[in-house]
Design an enzyme around this catalytic site. Structure first.
Site: not given
Length: 231
Positions: A129, A198, A207
């Site tokens: 993340h 991300c 990305r």
């Protein structure tokens, strides 16, 4: 009277909606971080206890040359390694689990199923993340060529070196985790690393990718590698 009632009702709805938004932001920014801290600490503790009880198989080829195929597959959802990235902080330490599902990425970083094992020939690919659940890759854009990414499986230290600054692409560009990613600059089989997260920071429309190669290995019994010192 009717107009006053409508205005009052709308005002109350706006206040309620605002409160819900504030609660949601607090959940995303703070509560997921608290959850992640507990989950990550638990995964790190579990890995340490497992390694003490039953150390991982030592790397049969400690030099950065093609390794023979692994004999045991990684178990889905289980911890497989610990990753350190000195560029991201002295205390940056995250467990790597097998798989990249939502439940896995709430507990740490995730190893893409089907990509190479740690230290083996191919592309050891890991997702994390950017924000929420501990923000492991919040500072991902700071990564630079030459930066070390160090991992251990409890028996061996694996030091990878990043080869280029973060590359931006779209989520459907799954070729970034190929054994030899076409846009990585690599031209043949090797022992590679891919990290993905991300972009933008609070979105997921794109990305960010970095690629690296295995630079060195050493047994855990030899002590911590020098690469763990901050750049």
């Amino acid at each position: 009277m009717t107009v006053r009632l409508v205005v009052r009702t709308l005002s109350e709805l706006c206040i309620t909606a605002g409160a819900l938004i504030v609660l949601f932001v607090a959940y995303v920014m703070y509560w997921t971080g608290i959850q992640a801290d507990d989950a990550v600490a638990g995964q790190l503790d579990t890995l340490q206890r497992e390694w003490v009880a039953a150390p991982a198989d030592p790397d049969p080829d400690p030099d950065p040359a093609p390794a023979p195929p692994a004999r045991r597959p990684y178990a889905a959802g289980r911890g497989i390694a610990v990753m350190y990235v000195p560029r991201l902080g002295d205390d940056w330490e995250w467990p790597v689990l097998q798989g990249t599902g939502t439940g896995v990425l709430k507990k740490g970083l995730g190893h893409y199923a089907g990509t190479a094992r740690l230290g083996a020939t191919g592309n050891f690919s890991v997702a994390g993340h950017r924000r929420t659940y501990g923000d492991p890759f919040k500072d991902f854009p700071r990564l630079r060529p030459g930066d070390a990414v160090v991992l251990t499986d409890g028996t061996t230290w694996f030091t990878y070196r990043i080869d280029r600054a973060p590359y931006r692409t779209v989520p459907t560009d799954v070729a970034v985790i190929d054994p030899v990613p076409r846009k990585s600059g690599f031209h043949g089989p090797g022992r590679y690393l891919t990290l993905t997260t991300c972009d933008p920071e609070w979105g997921s429309s794109h990305r960010l990718i970095v690629w690296g190669h295995l630079d060195a290995t050493q047994p855990v019994t030899a002590g911590r590698p020098q690469a763990l010192d901050r750049p």
